[in-house]
Design an enzyme around this catalytic site. Structure first.
Site, PDB file in Angstrom:
ATOM      1  CD  GLU A 210      -3.047  -1.018   2.232  1.00  0.00           C
ATOM      2  OE1 GLU A 210      -4.259  -0.791   1.954  1.00  0.00           O
ATOM      3  OE2 GLU A 210      -2.658  -1.102   3.425  1.00  0.00           O
TER       4      GLU A 210
ATOM      5  CB  CYS B 105       2.653   7.432   3.549  1.00  0.00           C
ATOM      6  SG  CYS B 105       3.252   6.145   4.836  1.00  0.00           S
TER       7      CYS B 105
ATOM      8  CB  CYS C 234       6.214  -4.801   8.835  1.00  0.00           C
ATOM      9  SG  CYS C 234       7.485  -4.147   9.665  1.00  0.00           S
TER      10      CYS C 234
ATOM     11  CB  CYS D 193       5.045  -2.237  16.326  1.00  0.00           C
ATOM     12  SG  CYS D 193       6.539  -1.761  15.926  1.00  0.00           S
TER      13      CYS D 193
ATOM     14  CB  CYS E 205       1.861  -1.217  13.834  1.00  0.00           C
ATOM     15  SG  CYS E 205       1.879  -1.157  11.772  1.00  0.00           S
TER      16      CYS E 205
ATOM     17  CB  CYS F 203       0.349   6.621  11.354  1.00  0.00           C
ATOM     18  SG  CYS F 203       1.789   5.936  12.167  1.00  0.00           S
TER      19      CYS F 203
END
Length: 369
Positions: free
Chosen positions: A92, A105, A112, A116, A119, A336
């Site tokens: 994305e 962004c 990933c 985290c 997230c 975010c």
């Protein structure tokens, strides 16, 4: 014969390509300008190049951008792009337009590996690194889609999917390519690379003569909590991370940026704010405060505006510049920490296009935890 992919090649590499095809090396610079400055993705439209060179390019090479599967338009003007790469992996990219500037962004990995806990991207797992061409291709695609003019200020934030420091070389190759004055000419000062705290990456990044700005995703003031919400802290704890930040060679008028996602009742207390002022004391920095952008799979809540403002006031009182980041695209899962290939959102714009698909290969990671 498999065609050579041109998107992602630097000006130097294109000069070498021209020479290998029997052309003067300056033709490579012209080719670079055609692609990145003039945004021509049809060799026959590159009339500055000799006909024979264009024929050879058509026969031996290709220019491929990611495929737009869908795009989602937020009520605040933000646009989230769901992109498919040549091998089927999906990523994305987000465009955040404003009156005087545009911000893109950018993702550096599919998925990933950092995990985290606040997230949504981290819940996907990790699939692979993106190539330099796939990283730069996101920006080039959005420039095409929105006719982004070089006269307007363009900011690039490498805060999309992935940990850039785990794909260091490809990310930096893409950054230098996009900064080239003969091409896209995006100023390095308008780019920010964010890391969850990969200390060897921060150290190597600081040695670079040409680099963008650096942001650190901090999010906790004790190792106990950071270990819990950011497992990467077990490898590079706060003391080691902040020492790397203190030794980071800042340029004149440059500041480090610390990103701090506020989780209601977890890391947003007065004591947390006070500890943060002590951790950052003496650092030339600023702090971006981000109220958690929610997701149904996340076990955390967003603090009240009053609580976020109180946290900010404590930092400012101690002389630390602190800013509350306004969420962009939260209604389309573009804010975010919300990027997770979510297609189940209500939006006023859904689109599909079919540019050529790239033939891509994985890149190596560095400093994998």
């Amino acid at each position: 014969m498999e065609k050579k992919e041109l998107i992602g090649l630097s000006q130097v590499q294109m000069k070498e390509l021209a020479s290998a095809m029997g052309e003067p090396s300056y033709r490579g610079t012209q080719l670079f300008e055609c692609i990145y400055r003039q945004r021509l993705l049809d060799f026959q439209k590159m009339t500055a190049l000799p006909a024979k060179f264009r024929e050879n390019l058509t026969a031996q090479s290709q220019m491929s951008l990611p495929l737009v599967e869908k795009k989602f338009l937020s009520s605040d003007g933000t646009v989230r792009y769901l992109l498919r790469l040549g091998d089927g992996q999906r990523i994305e990219t987000v465009l955040m337009p404003e009156k005087a500037r545009d911000t893109i962004c950018v993702s550096t990995q599919a998925g990933c590996p950092v995990d985290c806990k606040f997230c949504l991207t981290g819940t996907m797992g990790f699939f692979r690194n993106l190539t330099a061409g796939e990283i730069a291709g996101q920006v080039l695609l959005l420039m095409f889609e929105h006719n982004l003019a070089s006269e307007r200020q363009l900011n690039l934030v490498f805060m999309g999917m992935g940990e850039p420091m785990y794909n260091y070389q490809n990310a930096m190759d893409a950054i230098h390519l996009m900064a080239d004055a003969e091409g896209m000419s995006v100023a390095l000062s308008r780019m920010t690379l964010s890391t969850a705290g990969v200390v060897p990456g921060i150290e190597q990044f600081g040695k670079g003569k040409k680099r963008p700005r650096l942001a650190i995703s901090l999010n906790a003031t004790t190792d106990e909590l950071r270990n819990e919400i950011m497992p990467i802290n077990r490898k590079w704890p706060l003391a080691e991370l902040l020492n790397a930040c203190r030794e980071f060679p800042l340029r004149e008028r440059e500041k480090l940026t610390f990103e701090y996602v506020l989780l209601d009742g977890i890391n947003d207390s007065v004591q947390d704010a006070q500890r943060l002022t002590k951790l950052l004391a003496g650092l030339r920095c600023k702090v971006n405060l981000i109220g958690l952008n929610p997701g149904t799979e996340l076990p955390y809540r967003t603090p009240t505006e009053e609580r976020i403002s109180q946290f900010q006031s404590i930092l400012i009182h101690k002389g630390i510049p602190a800013f509350i980041r306004k969420p962009r695209g939260r209604d389309i899962s573009a804010a975010c920490g919300q990027l997770k290939l979510n297609e189940n959102v209500q939006t006023s714009a859904v689109s599909n296009i079919t540019p050529d698909e790239a033939k891509l290969s994985p890149a190596d990671s560095a400093w994998i935890a």
